[in-house]
Structure formats: structure tokens, C-alpha cells
Design a protein around this motif. Sequence first.
Motif, PDB file in Angstrom:
ATOM      1  N   SER A   1      23.212  24.375  -3.947  1.00  0.00           N
ATOM      2  CA  SER A   1      22.307  25.375  -3.384  1.00  0.00           C
ATOM      3  C   SER A   1      20.859  24.907  -3.375  1.00  0.00           C
ATOM      4  N   GLY A   2      20.555  23.840  -4.092  1.00  0.00           N
ATOM      5  CA  GLY A   2      19.173  23.395  -4.212  1.00  0.00           C
ATOM      6  C   GLY A   2      18.674  22.519  -3.091  1.00  0.00           C
ATOM      7  N   THR A   3      19.545  22.148  -2.144  1.00  0.00           N
ATOM      8  CA  THR A   3      19.139  21.212  -1.096  1.00  0.00           C
ATOM      9  C   THR A   3      18.807  21.920   0.211  1.00  0.00           C
ATOM     10  N   LYS A   4      17.874  21.341   0.945  1.00  0.00           N
ATOM     11  CA  LYS A   4      17.515  21.824   2.268  1.00  0.00           C
ATOM     12  C   LYS A   4      18.423  21.174   3.319  1.00  0.00           C
ATOM     13  N   THR A   5      18.435  21.742   4.507  1.00  0.00           N
ATOM     14  CA  THR A   5      19.021  21.064   5.658  1.00  0.00           C
ATOM     15  C   THR A   5      18.065  19.951   6.074  1.00  0.00           C
ATOM     16  N   ILE A   6      18.546  18.735   6.089  1.00  0.00           N
ATOM     17  CA  ILE A   6      17.672  17.592   6.322  1.00  0.00           C
ATOM     18  C   ILE A   6      17.333  17.471   7.803  1.00  0.00           C
ATOM     19  N   GLU A   7      16.063  17.385   8.084  1.00  0.00           N
ATOM     20  CA  GLU A   7      15.584  17.199   9.452  1.00  0.00           C
ATOM     21  C   GLU A   7      15.197  15.729   9.645  1.00  0.00           C
ATOM     22  N   PRO A   8      15.766  15.061  10.661  1.00  0.00           N
ATOM     23  CA  PRO A   8      15.386  13.664  10.904  1.00  0.00           C
ATOM     24  C   PRO A   8      13.886  13.537  11.156  1.00  0.00           C
ATOM     25  N   SER A   9      13.324  12.415  10.700  1.00  0.00           N
ATOM     26  CA  SER A   9      11.901  12.174  10.896  1.00  0.00           C
ATOM     27  C   SER A   9      11.640  10.679  10.928  1.00  0.00           C
ATOM     28  N   LEU A  10      10.464  10.300  11.425  1.00  0.00           N
ATOM     29  CA  LEU A  10      10.089   8.890  11.453  1.00  0.00           C
ATOM     30  C   LEU A  10      10.010   8.322  10.043  1.00  0.00           C
ATOM     31  N   VAL A  11       9.470   9.104   9.101  1.00  0.00           N
ATOM     32  CA  VAL A  11       9.318   8.630   7.729  1.00  0.00           C
ATOM     33  C   VAL A  11      10.675   8.375   7.090  1.00  0.00           C
TER      34      VAL A  11
ATOM     35  N   ARG B   1      15.909   2.533   6.875  1.00  0.00           N
ATOM     36  CA  ARG B   1      16.005   1.147   7.368  1.00  0.00           C
ATOM     37  C   ARG B   1      15.592   0.139   6.309  1.00  0.00           C
ATOM     38  N   ARG B   2      14.611   0.488   5.477  1.00  0.00           N
ATOM     39  CA  ARG B   2      14.231  -0.400   4.384  1.00  0.00           C
ATOM     40  C   ARG B   2      15.377  -0.556   3.397  1.00  0.00           C
ATOM     41  N   HIS B   3      16.027   0.563   3.065  1.00  0.00           N
ATOM     42  CA  HIS B   3      17.156   0.500   2.142  1.00  0.00           C
ATOM     43  C   HIS B   3      18.264  -0.389   2.713  1.00  0.00           C
ATOM     44  N   ALA B   4      18.513  -0.282   4.018  1.00  0.00           N
ATOM     45  CA  ALA B   4      19.549  -1.117   4.633  1.00  0.00           C
ATOM     46  C   ALA B   4      19.184  -2.594   4.547  1.00  0.00           C
ATOM     47  N   LYS B   5      17.915  -2.916   4.786  1.00  0.00           N
ATOM     48  CA  LYS B   5      17.473  -4.314   4.684  1.00  0.00           C
ATOM     49  C   LYS B   5      17.615  -4.833   3.253  1.00  0.00           C
ATOM     50  N   ASP B   6      17.182  -4.030   2.296  1.00  0.00           N
ATOM     51  CA  ASP B   6      17.270  -4.448   0.890  1.00  0.00           C
ATOM     52  C   ASP B   6      18.717  -4.646   0.471  1.00  0.00           C
ATOM     53  N   TYR B   7      19.594  -3.749   0.918  1.00  0.00           N
ATOM     54  CA  TYR B   7      21.007  -3.876   0.569  1.00  0.00           C
ATOM     55  C   TYR B   7      21.569  -5.196   1.102  1.00  0.00           C
ATOM     56  N   ALA B   8      21.237  -5.528   2.346  1.00  0.00           N
ATOM     57  CA  ALA B   8      21.728  -6.770   2.941  1.00  0.00           C
ATOM     58  C   ALA B   8      21.238  -7.996   2.180  1.00  0.00           C
TER      59      ALA B   8
ATOM     60  N   ASP C   1       2.961   6.966   5.728  1.00  0.00           N
ATOM     61  CA  ASP C   1       4.015   7.047   6.739  1.00  0.00           C
ATOM     62  C   ASP C   1       5.115   6.002   6.522  1.00  0.00           C
ATOM     63  N   LEU C   2       5.046   5.272   5.412  1.00  0.00           N
ATOM     64  CA  LEU C   2       6.039   4.267   4.997  1.00  0.00           C
ATOM     65  C   LEU C   2       6.180   3.111   5.984  1.00  0.00           C
ATOM     66  N   THR C   3       5.159   2.868   6.793  1.00  0.00           N
ATOM     67  CA  THR C   3       5.198   1.724   7.707  1.00  0.00           C
ATOM     68  C   THR C   3       5.270   0.412   6.938  1.00  0.00           C
ATOM     69  N   LYS C   4       4.431   0.273   5.912  1.00  0.00           N
ATOM     70  CA  LYS C   4       4.445  -0.947   5.098  1.00  0.00           C
ATOM     71  C   LYS C   4       5.734  -1.045   4.300  1.00  0.00           C
ATOM     72  N   PHE C   5       6.215   0.082   3.790  1.00  0.00           N
ATOM     73  CA  PHE C   5       7.465   0.064   3.022  1.00  0.00           C
ATOM     74  C   PHE C   5       8.613  -0.437   3.881  1.00  0.00           C
ATOM     75  N   GLU C   6       8.692   0.032   5.119  1.00  0.00           N
ATOM     76  CA  GLU C   6       9.761  -0.443   6.003  1.00  0.00           C
ATOM     77  C   GLU C   6       9.623  -1.939   6.267  1.00  0.00           C
TER      78      GLU C   6
ATOM     79  N   SER D   1       7.420  17.844  -5.282  1.00  0.00           N
ATOM     80  CA  SER D   1       6.314  17.597  -4.350  1.00  0.00           C
ATOM     81  C   SER D   1       6.179  18.722  -3.339  1.00  0.00           C
ATOM     82  N   GLU D   2       4.973  18.850  -2.830  1.00  0.00           N
ATOM     83  CA  GLU D   2       4.634  19.930  -1.903  1.00  0.00           C
ATOM     84  C   GLU D   2       5.484  19.892  -0.638  1.00  0.00           C
ATOM     85  N   HIS D   3       5.791  18.691  -0.150  1.00  0.00           N
ATOM     86  CA  HIS D   3       6.495  18.563   1.126  1.00  0.00           C
ATOM     87  C   HIS D   3       7.829  17.841   0.976  1.00  0.00           C
ATOM     88  N   ASP D   4       8.541  18.103  -0.112  1.00  0.00           N
ATOM     89  CA  ASP D   4       9.830  17.449  -0.311  1.00  0.00           C
ATOM     90  C   ASP D   4      10.788  17.807   0.824  1.00  0.00           C
ATOM     91  N   GLU D   5      11.409  16.765   1.421  1.00  0.00           N
ATOM     92  CA  GLU D   5      12.298  16.986   2.561  1.00  0.00           C
ATOM     93  C   GLU D   5      13.691  17.467   2.165  1.00  0.00           C
TER      94      GLU D   5
END
Length: 259
Positions: free
Chosen positions: A149-159, A165-172, A7-12, A215-219
Motif C-alpha cells: 500500500s505504500g507505493t505510488k503508481t510509477i509515472e515514466p520520466s526522463l530522470v 539505463r545507467r543501471h543496465a550499463k553498470d550491470y553489463a 536531472d541525472l544526465t551525468k549519472f547516465e 524526499s519531497e518528490h519521491d516517485e
Amino acid sequence: MESYDDDLTKFEAIGAAPLPATSDHGYVDHDGARIRYATYGSGSSAVILLHGGLGHGGNWGFQVPKLISAGHRPVLIDSRGHGRSTRDLRPLTYDLMASDVLAVMDILKIEKAPIVGWSDGACTALVLARNAPARVSGVFFFACNMDPSGTKTIEPSLVLGRCFRRHAKDYAELSATPDQFEAFAAAVGQMQKTEPNYSARDLADIHVPVAIVQSEHDEFIKPEHAEYLARSIPGAKLILLLQGVSHSRHCNVRSNSTA
């Protein structure tokens, strides 16, 4: 395959797994940007790793030790504008980022190497394979589209929120312009909306070995697009990752596949 931090809790909270220490790192000034690179291990076989959009080379923390233990020399590059690399005022493009990779290869005197790409890094890897096939011995990529044409409509999620948010922290912490994450993210988003635009004919011009990992569940990426890429790139191999793996979890999977 052993999953980790699903769930990327540690990653965040703490980011990716730490990279080994290295003294072989630096910058190359190229076409209006300063590009950061680092190499790891003492293997004679260089492998270039290209991270995903908004990320940086440190996102490969799980894969680098495995590559070193297999006798390779991983080369990490912070893409233009990402991590410790800078950018100018021009729009970001995959062609520009592919040319940055060649500049790093030149300064490291790497004549030819395999490229491992994740998401935006995968797009850059395929652009590089088509533009400079003499420099690319093969491409192993996770989850990219080569036309809109290869992209899905992105659905917001906790993951996805944790990943962003991790990317934003790393960028800073890493960027030379730490207060400009929103503008940077907008530039990356604009590139992703408008590029790449490869036709089937363009894909047919890629004549290096290519492994397409979906991956099976690529967003973000439609599974039928990965199948289309495998059909359209001569000799390409399609590899499916199951067990709940998704786009945002690719680099948090402990796997021998990149070795």
C-alpha cells in the motif's frame, strides 16, 4: 545541502562518483550466491551501506568519502544478483538479501553495526533489524515501503529513464551474467511487487533506532506511508528532504546526513 546532477544526465553518462581505492574487498559464498563486499578507510566504526534495486555498491560514491572523513569504515555490499554478486534460480527476497548481509558481517567479524539503506536496501535493512536486532545498532534509510500500500503508481520520466539505463550499463560491465539484465530486472520487479508485507504488528517488533528519510518528490513511495512507518516503528524519527530531492536522486545529493 548541495544538490548535484538533478536531472541525472551525468549519472547516465558516467555513473556515480568514483569510490576511493581499497584493497579490502572480496566475496563470500552464501546460500547459493556469491556476494561481493568492499570496505573503505581505516576507521574502527563499521557502517554498512545497502544500495537500491538494480544498482550496486558503487552508487554510494558521494557518501563513502564523507563517512571516512568522519572516522567510520564504510562497508559496501552488492546485493544478491546485483553488481558483482551472483544469484541462483530462486526468486529474490528481502529475507535472502538480509541473510547475505549477515554472512558478510560474519566474514568481516563485524558483531554489530548501523545500516544505511536506500530503496530496496532500506527494505533489507528493516528486515534485518527485525530478524537480527542483536546485529544492528540502528537503521538510517531512504525511501522504502514495508507493504504494497505504500507505493505510488510509477509515472515514466526522463530522470527515471536515465537512472534505469545507467543501471543496465553498470550491470553489463560488472555482472558475471552481463547479457541477462532483462531477466534480472524482471526478478527484482517481481520481488518489489510482492514484498515486503509487514503489518503494523511486524513493524512494532523493530526495536532498534530507526531514522526514516522521505524526499519531497519521491516517485515511488507515498509520503503518508513514511509517516505510517514513523508511527508504527517504536521511537522512529521521520526526516523530510526538500529542495526537489526525489527517489532516484537520493544518492546524487551531497549531504552530511549519512555521517
